[in-house]
Design an enzyme around this catalytic site. Structure first.
Site, mmCIF file in Angstrom:
data_model
loop_
_atom_site.group_PDB
_atom_site.id
_atom_site.type_symbol
_atom_site.label_atom_id
_atom_site.label_comp_id
_atom_site.label_asym_id
_atom_site.label_seq_id
_atom_site.Cartn_x
_atom_site.Cartn_y
_atom_site.Cartn_z
ATOM 1 N N ASP A 178 5.061 5.218 -4.106
ATOM 2 C CA ASP A 178 4.338 4.843 -4.927
ATOM 3 C C ASP A 178 5.014 3.447 -6.634
ATOM 4 O O ASP A 178 6.149 3.821 -6.389
ATOM 5 C CB ASP A 178 3.397 5.400 -6.002
ATOM 6 C CG ASP A 178 2.741 6.542 -5.104
ATOM 7 O OD1 ASP A 178 2.207 6.261 -3.968
ATOM 8 O OD2 ASP A 178 1.833 7.249 -5.314
ATOM 9 N N ARG A 202 -11.172 15.233 3.919
ATOM 10 C CA ARG A 202 -10.416 15.602 3.415
ATOM 11 C C ARG A 202 -10.689 14.686 2.223
ATOM 12 O O ARG A 202 -10.941 13.341 2.606
ATOM 13 C CB ARG A 202 -9.024 15.373 3.497
ATOM 14 C CG ARG A 202 -8.069 15.730 2.713
ATOM 15 C CD ARG A 202 -6.221 15.225 3.106
ATOM 16 N NE ARG A 202 -5.513 16.045 1.864
ATOM 17 C CZ ARG A 202 -4.559 14.972 2.109
ATOM 18 N NH1 ARG A 202 -4.931 13.242 2.087
ATOM 19 N NH2 ARG A 202 -3.848 14.849 0.793
ATOM 20 N N HIS A 205 4.929 5.604 2.096
ATOM 21 C CA HIS A 205 5.418 4.930 1.156
ATOM 22 C C HIS A 205 6.247 5.385 0.350
ATOM 23 O O HIS A 205 5.973 6.187 0.531
ATOM 24 C CB HIS A 205 4.118 4.383 1.598
ATOM 25 C CG HIS A 205 2.589 5.112 0.258
ATOM 26 N ND1 HIS A 205 2.337 5.414 1.318
ATOM 27 C CD2 HIS A 205 2.400 5.359 -1.230
ATOM 28 C CE1 HIS A 205 1.363 6.701 0.923
ATOM 29 N NE2 HIS A 205 1.687 6.221 -0.387
ATOM 30 N N HIS A 207 6.179 9.251 0.783
ATOM 31 C CA HIS A 207 5.226 10.351 1.062
ATOM 32 C C HIS A 207 4.240 9.461 2.517
ATOM 33 O O HIS A 207 4.503 8.193 2.665
ATOM 34 C CB HIS A 207 4.261 11.633 -0.029
ATOM 35 C CG HIS A 207 4.016 10.260 -1.320
ATOM 36 N ND1 HIS A 207 4.538 9.300 -2.022
ATOM 37 C CD2 HIS A 207 2.363 9.873 -1.017
ATOM 38 C CE1 HIS A 207 3.611 8.147 -2.231
ATOM 39 N NE2 HIS A 207 2.291 8.838 -2.366
#
Length: 327
Positions: free
Chosen positions: A200, A266, A198, A255
């Site tokens: 942002d 994470r 996607h 990204h």
């Protein structure tokens, strides 16, 4: 300084821009513009955000996601803010993660913290200090970018996220280790996606993660670069809105995060800087000329936000707002 990525089957080795904010201002401004044009992504070092501000919020995030499921689910939202798991938005997109989405208004943070932590003052204090610090960092980056573009009002971009009615948000993404001993066989496999491809929609994102890999960015040739984690620094991701404001000069980088195949969780924390909902978004006049006509029709941030969150991950939402030209 250039960080070299590791070569994998579907990625290639490439340099990721790194911008040192302690350098001469005109040099920094030029480096930021180059990075925004070529990548839409860069690391910021010597950023000035106190280490204690970062570690306090990370500790609060770790404590939240370590809580029993019944306690975590107390923070499930009645509206758009709060806790979520796997489902990314309302369109069937899924990932191997859980997340916490928060407003950036200090008073809203105080109220929201009551369902997040057994010590809400500690959480709200850490969150508000972090938001203030990264908003200042984002504003400095935007001012430097405006200077590099020779924008008449160098505070134009930063004033959008400093406005009292700004629509910025803070998000924690938590990627537990995959419940399998097998390594990822195919990075495109939907079952191995942590957070799908996607861009942002906001103006820009300031991202920080712990020392666990997973983030990747796409180059214009559609090859992916793994981004080595650096818990002491921040990464800046250019969003669709800044791409429009710069008339396409800046790239809104695509990204993704692949599923966590390590033995350690994470966690990334993102500040999404956004303007007020009623702000009209269109290319700045000084970036439009007969040689570089406007690429986008005007729209409000509220309209684009609605379009962005009603589409599937990976869709090119800006296509609906591109200007058309008679050939």
């Amino acid at each position: 300084m250039v960080v070299v990525a590791v070569r994998t089957k579907k990625t290639r080795a490439a340099g990721i821009p790194s911008v040192d904010l302690s350098l001469d201002r005109s040099m920094v401004s030029e480096l930021i513009v180059q990075a925004c044009q070529n990548y839409g992504f860069f690391k910021v070092i010597n950023h000035g955000v106190p280490r204690v501000t970062i570690s306090r919020l990370e500790d609060e995030g770790v404590r939240f996601f370590d809580r029993p499921a019944r306690d975590v689910q107390r923070a499930e939202p009645a509206g758009s803010f709060g806790y979520g798991s796997r489902n990314i938005g309302l369109n069937g997109d899924k990932g191997e993660l859980e997340y916490l989405l928060l407003p950036t208004d200090p008073f809203s943070i105080v109220e929201t913290s009551k369902t997040i932590s057994d010590e809400p003052r500690n959480f709200s204090g850490a969150a508000n200090d972090y938001i203030e610090a990264v908003r200042e960092l984002a504003s400095e980056v935007l001012d430097l970018a405006a200077e590099g573009l020779r924008v008449h009002d160098k505070y134009f971009f930063s004033n959008l996220i400093k406005d009292d009615q700004n629509d910025s948000v803070l998000r924690f993404n938590h990627y537990p280790p995959l419940k399998t001993s097998e390594p990822c066989k195919d990075e495109e496999d939907a079952d191995e996606v942590g957070f799908g491809e996607h861009s942002d929609p906001q103006i820009l994102t300031v991202l920080r993660s712990n020392d666990v890999a997973g983030l990747q960015i796409a180059l214009p040739d559609r090859l992916w670069i793994p981004v080595p984690p650096d818990p002491s620094q921040f990464y800046v991701i250019i969003g669709d809105t800044l791409r429009v404001l710069t008339n396409g000069r800046f790239t809104s980088v695509r990204h993704r995060a692949i599923a966590n195949s390590s033995r350690v969780s994470r966690m990334s924390i993102m500040y999404f800087g956004a303007p007020p909902l009623n702000t009209t978004i269109s290319p700045l006049p000084e970036l439009v000329s007969p040689e570089s006509p406007s690429l986008f029709k005007p729209f409000t941030w509220g309209d684009y936000k609605k379009a962005a969150y009603s589409s599937r991950l990976g869709d090119c939402r800006l296509d609906h707002f591109k200007a058309s030209f008679n050939q």
